[in-house]
Design an enzyme around this catalytic site. Structure first.
Site, PDB file in Angstrom:
ATOM      1  N   ARG A   1      46.621  39.689  34.917  1.00  0.00           N
ATOM      2  CA  ARG A   1      45.490  40.704  35.009  1.00  0.00           C
ATOM      3  C   ARG A   1      45.557  41.734  34.121  1.00  0.00           C
ATOM      4  NH1 ARG A   1      43.727  45.327  38.896  1.00  0.00           N
ATOM      5  NH2 ARG A   1      41.621  45.489  38.200  1.00  0.00           N
TER       6      ARG A   1
ATOM      7  N   GLU B   1      40.032  36.852  43.203  1.00  0.00           N
ATOM      8  CA  GLU B   1      40.441  37.361  41.738  1.00  0.00           C
ATOM      9  C   GLU B   1      41.630  36.273  41.277  1.00  0.00           C
ATOM     10  OE1 GLU B   1      39.134  41.439  40.687  1.00  0.00           O
ATOM     11  OE2 GLU B   1      39.006  41.370  42.875  1.00  0.00           O
TER      12      GLU B   1
ATOM     13  N   PHE C   1      34.154  51.459  55.505  1.00  0.00           N
ATOM     14  CA  PHE C   1      32.627  51.226  56.097  1.00  0.00           C
ATOM     15  C   PHE C   1      32.728  51.021  57.657  1.00  0.00           C
ATOM     16  CE2 PHE C   1      29.295  51.249  52.878  1.00  0.00           C
ATOM     17  CZ  PHE C   1      30.085  51.860  51.813  1.00  0.00           C
TER      18      PHE C   1
ATOM     19  N   ARG D   1      34.854  56.990  44.363  1.00  0.00           N
ATOM     20  CA  ARG D   1      34.177  57.461  43.131  1.00  0.00           C
ATOM     21  C   ARG D   1      32.908  57.820  43.244  1.00  0.00           C
ATOM     22  NH1 ARG D   1      36.480  51.885  40.040  1.00  0.00           N
ATOM     23  NH2 ARG D   1      38.085  51.858  41.724  1.00  0.00           N
TER      24      ARG D   1
ATOM     25  N   ASN E   1      49.661  40.840  38.999  1.00  0.00           N
ATOM     26  CA  ASN E   1      48.777  42.011  38.902  1.00  0.00           C
ATOM     27  C   ASN E   1      49.815  43.406  38.949  1.00  0.00           C
ATOM     28  OD1 ASN E   1      47.056  44.160  38.848  1.00  0.00           O
ATOM     29  ND2 ASN E   1      46.091  43.425  40.517  1.00  0.00           N
TER      30      ASN E   1
ATOM     31  N   HIS F   1      35.737  44.579  36.677  1.00  0.00           N
ATOM     32  CA  HIS F   1      35.549  43.660  37.642  1.00  0.00           C
ATOM     33  C   HIS F   1      35.030  42.384  37.320  1.00  0.00           C
ATOM     34  CE1 HIS F   1      34.718  46.839  41.126  1.00  0.00           C
ATOM     35  NE2 HIS F   1      36.132  46.539  40.980  1.00  0.00           N
TER      36      HIS F   1
HETATM   37  P1  ADP Z   1      39.599  47.003  46.741  1.00  0.00           P
HETATM   38  O1  ADP Z   1      38.231  47.562  46.024  1.00  0.00           O
HETATM   39  O2  ADP Z   1      40.446  47.946  47.197  1.00  0.00           O
HETATM   40  O3  ADP Z   1      39.750  45.514  46.325  1.00  0.00           O
HETATM   41  P2  ADP Z   1      38.134  45.265  49.205  1.00  0.00           P
HETATM   42  O4  ADP Z   1      37.378  44.474  48.281  1.00  0.00           O
HETATM   43  O5  ADP Z   1      39.463  44.891  49.652  1.00  0.00           O
HETATM   44  O6  ADP Z   1      38.392  46.585  48.104  1.00  0.00           O
HETATM   45  O7  ADP Z   1      37.341  46.186  50.255  1.00  0.00           O
HETATM   46  C1  ADP Z   1      37.885  47.213  51.007  1.00  0.00           C
HETATM   47  C2  ADP Z   1      36.680  47.842  51.816  1.00  0.00           C
HETATM   48  O8  ADP Z   1      35.824  46.738  52.621  1.00  0.00           O
HETATM   49  C3  ADP Z   1      37.122  48.768  52.889  1.00  0.00           C
HETATM   50  O9  ADP Z   1      37.417  49.981  52.311  1.00  0.00           O
HETATM   51  C4  ADP Z   1      35.860  48.757  53.882  1.00  0.00           C
HETATM   52  O10 ADP Z   1      35.204  49.825  53.339  1.00  0.00           O
HETATM   53  C5  ADP Z   1      35.395  47.323  53.584  1.00  0.00           C
HETATM   54  N1  ADP Z   1      35.694  46.565  54.556  1.00  0.00           N
HETATM   55  C6  ADP Z   1      36.608  45.762  54.949  1.00  0.00           C
HETATM   56  N2  ADP Z   1      36.375  45.045  56.180  1.00  0.00           N
HETATM   57  C7  ADP Z   1      35.081  45.174  56.570  1.00  0.00           C
HETATM   58  C8  ADP Z   1      34.398  44.800  57.678  1.00  0.00           C
HETATM   59  N3  ADP Z   1      34.727  44.303  58.553  1.00  0.00           N
HETATM   60  N4  ADP Z   1      33.269  45.824  57.971  1.00  0.00           N
HETATM   61  C9  ADP Z   1      32.665  46.677  57.047  1.00  0.00           C
HETATM   62  N5  ADP Z   1      33.423  47.182  55.962  1.00  0.00           N
HETATM   63  C10 ADP Z   1      34.778  46.245  55.736  1.00  0.00           C
END
Ligand code: ADP
Length: 397
Positions: A92, A384, A284, A242, A8, A181
């Site tokens: 990717r 992915e 989050f 976004r 990637n 995605h």
């Molecule tokens: P990306 O789009 O960068 O691949 P991810 O799928 O890794 O993102 O998601 C990242 C987001 O997941 C973080 O910004 C956070 O908001 C959320 N996240 C990760 N772990 C937790 C958790 N334990 N509880 C709530 N939200 C979480």
């Protein structure tokens, strides 16, 4: 021998894994690599292999040097490509336009078509292509396969893909909904039928990929019929940074009244909006901590996020007519039980019954609706890299 090198390639980074898709998701990758700060004076490489971490800091002027140094670091530590045989390299690629509707074996002609698509993803495709060029040069005897974020959504019917804007302009500039995605949505939609014990052709489902970027899709019989992202990944759900859907008139207003340039508005909507733009943070976990502490901005950000998510779930339920499964995936979808509960709260009239205890359980692929719920709700971890490896292998063996 079914190891796949998954690459990637971003503008200043290279992420890669070596994994065997036939070994199954539980086995995990043999090697995980990250090359960062490409183009800067101090680049950084981190490799993980069998629980050990290997690091190198060096000048990494370009992707060629980055990949060369990473492969050398693997070799000197005994897990180089002279020890690990590679059946294919999976790349990717963000944008496949209307040209690529599935994984593509890379040859000179395919690469040329990818170059022609650069105007559709000027920030991403050039780096993806650079990665392919470098890897083909270094591994010329191995087949290379490009897997496109947009590919899965090429099956959308015209009415879902078409924007109601002037046809001549839209055609001339390739303006339409492409979706992104796709690798994750396709992977999840292929996992769910087995969980339901039904063939994919009989399953209608909604997939909610909620990470920092977020998107929803409606999938009928294994084919995507709609998705929330648009011509670019800015559209649809509220995301970490976004905006998701807004009135396009906002752009004219900001240009005319605030005197903002196109680039400034681009940065505003892609990087300074979404949950972060509303309350100051996009993780989050922070969001919930601030909500609990009574932070009104965090509370509003969360409500706006849930409101938009429910909006799309409702739309896709109507589009599909019958929904067999709704599945949450990615960082927020896999980990945040508040989001899952609120996204599907009080929808019993629509056949959705969440089991609050199951929703709190952590782990791998799991059911979070009650046994009687007509619509089954799942959490399925996305992967992915595994999906790209599977696609790549499917084209070469
Ligand atoms: P990306 O789009 O960068 O691949 P991810 O799928 O890794 O993102 O998601 C990242 C987001 O997941 C973080 O910004 C956070 O908001 C959320 N996240 C990760 N772990 C937790 C958790 N334990 N509880 C709530 N939200 C979480």
């Amino acid at each position: 021998m079914s190891n796949v090198l998954v690459l990637n390639s971003g503008s200043s980074s290279l992420k890669f894994q070596i994994l065997d898709p036939k070994a199954g998701a539980e086995v995990g990758p043999q090697v995980v690599g990250l090359v960062e700060q490409i183009g800067e004076t101090k680049g950084h490489i981190v490799l993980k292999h069998e629980g050990e971490k290997y690091e190198l800091t060096a000048e990494i002027p370009d992707h060629t040097v980055g990949l060369t140094l990473a492969l050398e670091l693997m070799e000197t530590n005994g897990f180089g490509l002279s020890n690990i045989e590679i059946a294919a390299v999976g790349h990717r690629v963000v944008h496949g336009g209307t040209v690529f509707s599935g994984p593509q074996l890379v040859d000179d002609a395919a690469l040329e078509k990818m170059r022609e698509l650069i105007p559709l993803a000027p920030l991403h495709n050039p780096a993806n292509i650079a990665g392919i060029e470098v890897a083909r040069e270094m591994l010329p005897e191995v087949p290379h396969v490009a897997v496109f974020d947009t590919g899965f959504f090429q099956s959308m019917p015209a009415e879902a893909a078409t924007y109601a804007i002037n046809k001549d302009v839209a055609d001339k500039y390739s303006v339409r909904r492409y979706g992104f995605h796709g690798t994750s949505h396709e992977f999840i939609s292929q996992e769910v039928p087995a969980l339901l014990g039904k063939p994919a052709a009989e399953v209608n489902q909604i997939v909610l990929h909620l990470g920092n970027g977020a998107s929803a899709s409606a999938v009928r019989g294994g084919k995507a019929i709609d998705t929330s992202m648009g011509m670019t990944p800015l559209a649809g759900l509220v995301m970490g940074t976004r905006s998701g859907d807004i009135d396009a008139g906002v752009v004219f207003h900001l240009s005319r009244q605030a005197g903002m340039s196109v680039d400034e508005i681009d940065t505003l909507l892609n990087h300074k909006s979404g949950v972060k733009g509303l309350c100051g943070f996009n993780d989050f976990r922070d969001l919930h901590a601030h909500r609990e502490a009574g932070d009104a901005a965090a509370e509003l950000a969360y409500r706006v996020y849930i409101h938009q998510l429910r909006h799309y779930i409702g739309a896709y339920m109507i589009e599909l007519g019958r929904v067999d499964a709704i599945t949450f995936t990615a960082g927020v979808g896999e980990n945040d039980d508040y989001v899952r509960a609120d996204a599907l709260a009080e929808l019993e009239n629509f056949g959705i019954f969440i089991d609050p205890e199951r929703n709190k359980v952590r782990g791998g692929a799991r059911l979070i609706s009650t046994d009687e719920s007509p619509v089954k709700v799942f959490v399925v971890p996305t992967n992915e890299e595994l999906a790209i490896a599977r696609f790549a292998l499917s084209l070469v063996v």
